[in-house]
Write an enzyme that holds these catalytic residues in place. Structure first.
Site, PDB file in Angstrom:
ATOM      1  CG  HIS A 124      -0.569   0.134   2.584  1.00 49.56           C
ATOM      2  ND1 HIS A 124       0.299  -0.204   2.622  1.00 49.56           N
ATOM      3  CD2 HIS A 124      -1.704  -1.367   2.869  1.00 49.56           C
ATOM      4  CE1 HIS A 124       0.317  -0.876   4.362  1.00 49.56           C
ATOM      5  NE2 HIS A 124      -1.154  -1.275   4.721  1.00 49.56           N
ATOM      6  N   GLY A 177     -11.418   5.489  -2.260  1.00 47.24           N
ATOM      7  CA  GLY A 177     -11.492   6.534  -1.450  1.00 47.24           C
ATOM      8  C   GLY A 177     -11.076   7.697  -0.381  1.00 47.24           C
ATOM      9  CG  ASP A 183      -4.784  -2.810   3.805  1.00 49.51           C
ATOM     10  OD1 ASP A 183      -4.348  -4.507   4.159  1.00 49.51           O
ATOM     11  OD2 ASP A 183      -4.344  -2.349   4.589  1.00 49.51           O
TER      12      ASP A 183
HETATM   13 ZN   LIG Z   1      -2.664  -4.743   5.019  1.00 45.77          ZN
END
Ligand SMILES: [Zn+2]
Length: 418
Positions: free
Chosen positions: A224, A257, A282
């Site tokens: 991420h 978002g 996630d």
């Molecule tokens: Zn994670």
């Protein structure tokens, strides 16, 4: 005889907008035999198709490859990070029905014995093909960028610990997230890469320089991007800068978002270029569930308005005396169908979104010769969305998990190419 909708069969999907690696066929058609895509073409299918094919008319609907989510902790009220095999199955089933035809199960930092037990449990599901393997997001992470993870159980990178976890997972570990500034990290990167595991940089306070050294050592993926990292500065671009800068690194983004500004998503997509962006959820157990309290590993997460944040729990102060950071964003409540729709609304072109949601993550897992694109010879893993990209149906390995789409399945007597 027409197969029941949940049976594999021979299907001819016609008049949809088919998103292929070469571009959108609008209209286009897809022929599916058994578990595989057999043929794809523009316009209407040529005359002389097998009359035994079941034709599904999808005027103006989008056909995208089934999504490949390589960073997901749970959904539908249960998770991969704790609970039983049935809990993990429920989470996988929830995400499959929302378009993720391939999933990794992501674990978070936990006591080693707990991680071993959960890895062993999930290995059984990987053997069955319910999940495509495991992503270990911890314990080799930086407490300074812990996000929603439990700093009490974070460890310095240690190949012996990694070997124990890989043994517990019976070789099903596919991705290891680590913080490259920790002592022993470079040795860990080399060992994991040698073992065929994708090394991802994440939950890190590393500088650009330290991150670059880990990439030199074999790290090829970003967990991420921007979230759980030192924010980029123009004189110190940090891990995010170094990860975007290197052509061999694929970059996850949570396009829900909440985690990233839409402008950040567009900037990351442009900087990464085609074939390097990876859309992930996630997601936690809270995905698909009403607002309320859920768990992410040992942490309590409160969901309000669909946003998951760490709850304050007095008993969870870390050994270093710092309190759990109540209010930190703690995973997501997203589905892949949702992040795909959001990425499109943020302005990314549909072909790039399909690549980022399916093709590139399949390549990260080394299974792009089996799934991840609408291409003859690959598994019949696909999703059908309406003109506004709302999910209508999901097919996995030639079987409709939801759908078939549209009011009815029909077999016109003269075939579809009248
Ligand atoms: Zn994670």
């Amino acid at each position: 005889m027409r197969p029941a909708p949940d049976q594999e069969g021979s299907w001819l999907l016609v008049r949809g907008r088919v998103v292929t690696p070469e571009g959108v066929l609008s209209p286009g058609w897809i022929r599916i035999t058994g578990r595989r895509i057999d043929a794809i073409g523009p316009g209407l299918p040529p005359a002389g198709q097998d009359p035994g094919l079941d034709v599904v008319d999808l005027p103006g609907q989008w056909l995208l490859p089934g999504f490949v989510d390589i960073h997901v902790h749970g959904g539908g009220g249960t998770s991969f990070t704790e609970g039983t095999g049935d809990d993990a199955r429920n989470a996988a089933e929830f995400h499959r029905r929302h378009g993720s035809t391939t999933l990794l199960a992501s674990l978070v930092t936990a006591p080693l014995s707990g991680l071993e037990a959960q890895a062993a449990l999930l290995a059984g599901l990987a053997d069955e093909g319910v999940i495509a393997g495991l992503h270990l997001e911890g314990p080799f992470l930086s407490p300074a960028r812990r996000g929603a993870q439990d700093a009490r159980h974070m460890l310095a990178p240690d190949p012996a610990v990694f070997d124990r976890l890989q043994a517990a997972a019976r070789g099903h570990l596919r991705i290891l997230t680590l913080a490259p500034e920790l002592p022993g990290a470079i040795r860990m990167v080399q060992a994991a890469a040698r073992a065929g595991v994708t090394v991802a940089i994440g939950h890190t306070d590393a500088t650009a320089e330290v991150t670059s050294a880990a990439i030199d050592a074999g790290a090829t993926h970003a967990t991420h991007l921007f979230n759980g990292m030192r924010p980029p500065h123009h004189r110190e671009p940090g891990a995010a800068g170094a990860l975007l800068d290197r052509g061999e690194v694929t970059c996850e983004v949570i396009a829900d978002g909440v985690h990233l500004h839409d402008m950040t998503i567009r900037l990351a997509a442009r900087a990464a270029g085609p074939g390097r962006l990876v859309l992930i959820t996630d997601a936690t157990a809270a995905a698909g569930m009403p607002d309320g309290s859920y768990r992410l590993g040992s942490m309590r997460v409160d969901v309000a308005g669909g946003v998951a944040r760490l709850a304050a729990e007095p008993g969870q102060a870390g050994d270093t005396g710092d309190a759990v950071r109540a209010g930190a964003i703690a995973g997501s409540t997203a589905t892949m169908a949702g992040v795909v729709r959001h990425a499109l609304a943020a302005g990314l072109p549909v072909t790039e979104v399909a690549t980022a949601a399916s093709t590139t993550p399949a390549r990260v897992l080394g299974i792009d010769d089996r799934t991840g694109a609408l291409r003859p010879g690959l598994a019949a893993d696909l999703v059908v969305c309406d003109a506004d990209f709302r999910l209508h149906a999901v097919m996995r390995q030639g079987r409709w998990l939801t759908g078939p789409p549209g009011a009815e399945v029909f077999s016109p007597p003269d075939g579809p190419s009248r």
